[in-house]
Structure formats: C-alpha cells, structure tokens
Design an enzyme around this catalytic site. Sequence first.
Site, short mmCIF file in Angstrom:
data_model
loop_
_atom_site.label_atom_id
_atom_site.label_comp_id
_atom_site.label_asym_id
_atom_site.label_seq_id
_atom_site.Cartn_x
_atom_site.Cartn_y
_atom_site.Cartn_z
N SER A 142 39.60 45.56 36.25
CA SER A 142 38.22 45.59 36.76
C SER A 142 37.50 46.84 36.26
O SER A 142 36.28 46.91 36.32
CB SER A 142 38.21 45.54 38.30
OG SER A 142 39.11 46.48 38.84
N ASP B 265 47.21 47.48 35.45
CA ASP B 265 46.99 46.09 35.05
C ASP B 265 47.21 45.95 33.56
O ASP B 265 46.68 46.75 32.77
CB ASP B 265 45.50 45.76 35.32
CG ASP B 265 45.31 44.57 36.20
OD1 ASP B 265 46.30 43.86 36.48
OD2 ASP B 265 44.16 44.35 36.62
N LYS C 258 51.01 45.23 36.53
CA LYS C 258 50.62 43.94 37.12
C LYS C 258 50.17 43.01 36.00
O LYS C 258 49.53 43.49 35.03
CB LYS C 258 49.47 44.13 38.12
CG LYS C 258 48.91 42.81 38.66
CD LYS C 258 47.99 43.00 39.84
CE LYS C 258 46.55 43.22 39.51
NZ LYS C 258 45.93 42.18 38.67
N GLU D 57 48.60 38.84 35.30
CA GLU D 57 48.00 37.66 35.95
C GLU D 57 48.70 36.38 35.50
O GLU D 57 49.00 36.22 34.32
CB GLU D 57 46.51 37.56 35.58
CG GLU D 57 45.68 38.68 36.17
CD GLU D 57 44.18 38.51 35.93
OE1 GLU D 57 43.75 37.45 35.41
OE2 GLU D 57 43.43 39.43 36.27
N GLU E 128 44.58 36.12 45.07
CA GLU E 128 43.13 36.38 45.02
C GLU E 128 42.34 35.11 45.29
O GLU E 128 42.59 34.07 44.67
CB GLU E 128 42.75 36.97 43.64
CG GLU E 128 41.25 37.28 43.57
CD GLU E 128 40.84 38.19 42.43
OE1 GLU E 128 41.73 38.72 41.72
OE2 GLU E 128 39.63 38.36 42.25
O1 KIV Z 1 41.50 44.37 38.19
C1 KIV Z 1 41.50 44.34 39.43
O2 KIV Z 1 40.84 45.14 40.10
C2 KIV Z 1 42.30 43.33 40.07
C3 KIV Z 1 42.17 43.13 41.55
C4 KIV Z 1 40.92 42.44 41.88
C5 KIV Z 1 43.34 42.41 42.06
O3 KIV Z 1 43.06 42.67 39.44
#
Ligand code: KIV
Length: 284
Positions: free
Chosen positions: A64, A102, A132, A134, A201
């Site tokens: 994000s 991420d 993390k 997805e 989510e």
């Molecule tokens: O990138 C992010 O902030 C996210 C969250 C919304 C889970 O993946």
Amino acid sequence: MSEIRAYGSSSASSSKSAPKRIRVRHFNRAKREGLKITGLTSYDYLSASVFDRAGIDFMLVGDSAGNTVFGYETTLPVTVDELIPLASAVARGAQRALVVADLPFGSYESGPLEALHTATRFMKEAGVHAVKLEGGVRVAEQTRRIVESGIPVMGHVGFTPQSEHGLGGHVIQGRGDDGIQQLLADAKAIEDAGAFAIVLEMVPSDAAKAVTEALNIPTLSVGAGPHCDGQLLVWTDWAGFTTGRIPRFVKQYAQIGQALEDAARAFQEDVQSGAYPSSEHEYE
Ligand code: KIV
C-alpha cells in the site's frame, strides 16, 4: 496482563532496556489463549517508533506504500527496490513489534525460486522478520519454499489488491456457500504450506468466522469483522491522513491530515505576518 503485549516487554513503554521482540510463536500462542493481535502498516522510522511505543504487535510494510508513499493509483507499480528502503527504516524503528514486508506484484508469482529470492532480499537488505504474499492455493508452493528456508510467511486471502483487475475491482470476497468454500480452501492451503498467520481482507464476518475456526494459525482482519484473531489497518486510513474514499471497515482514530493542513496554513500566515520567527526562535 491479558494481551499479546505481555509476550514482549511487560512494560514496553517504561522499560529502560530494549523490549523483547514479538516472535511468530507468540502469534500462535495468542490464538491458543484467545488474545487479540494488533497490526498497523508503517512505511518509515518515526511512525514505526510511535506504533512500537504504543504496543502495536506487528507492523506491515505494505505494498500500500505504492499508494500512500509513492502516489500510484494502485499497488501494482511498486517495486522491491522501492519497498526495501522503507522496510529497512521500519525495522530500525520497531524495537518490539514483528516487522513484516509485503512482496510486491511481479516479485513472486512466477514460482517458488523467484519468491524465495525476493523474500531473501527483504530479510538481508531490510532486516525484516517475516514476509507477506497475496493469494491462496495458487501461491502455496511459493509459501512452502520460503518457509522451508527459515523465513516466516504471513498469507493474505479474500480481497487481494494486487489482483484487483482480475477480481473486477474492490469486491468483497467469500460471499455465499461457494465463496466461503473457496476462501476456506485458499486459507487452508496457505496454513498447510507453513504460514504463521493469514490476513483476511474484505470478507463477510460469517465467512471470516468459519475460516478462523477452521485454522490453527491466527487470522488477521482487514475488513473481515470481529471474529478474527487480530485486526490490521493501513495507518494513513486509520489516522485520517489518506485523502479520498476510506473503506467502510476503517475506524478513524485521529485526523492527522487536517491537523497538518491547519499547521501548515498557520505557519504560512505567521511567516507572511512576521509573527514567525519571534525572538524566542532567534540565536543571540
Ligand atoms: O499493503 C497493505 O497495506 C496490505 C494490507 C491492506 C493488508 O496488504
């Protein structure tokens, strides 16, 4: 103290020595003991230090950042090279919280080795504690390969912003019997691949409840209701910094954007009027 924060320092804000780090094992313990986990995104040293002092359990250096830091319209353009310096700053600011980075779009989809390569860069170059990615069944092999090499993985199912074009926009996932079955299959595949926790989510609360009850690892809600084992929000939404549309599931705890705008306006006016700087701000 009946909070996961007791697993780190029992007095994170008052202790003179560095607080003890939250580890992935604490996530599983929290689930077993029914303690709620809290997470916020963070993209820089100062916000990470503040959230750490407040007792937030984990910080996500989310892709994000593509929206909040770099101003892209979606998360798709952000790169590993753009995220690593942010993740490194957050890792320096968080003394106690677990820091998760991420893996951005295009850095893990082609297979387990690409995923491992990207995860390794975040661990070595940014000093984060977990990554993390997805997706459900489709990234189970990537998840397994990263976990096998000793890197903790957080999963992310339900609405996955990197697939927003494939999903047809910001659409709630896990609706109806088929939706719940799909969500369960995806979440189970990620748990079986060795993930230590999973983000859900934008899914209905009853679907999130079914997944939370079916898994041994904690579920972390981003708009997935109260039955999950923890809650995660994008800090700029949560603190009223983001401009434009805020998702319905976000509760705003501050209005930082307005406060900064008011402060900038007051500064501008003071400079014009000569009220700033005054004698207290001058060197003799
Ligand atoms: O990138 C992010 O902030 C996210 C969250 C919304 C889970 O993946």
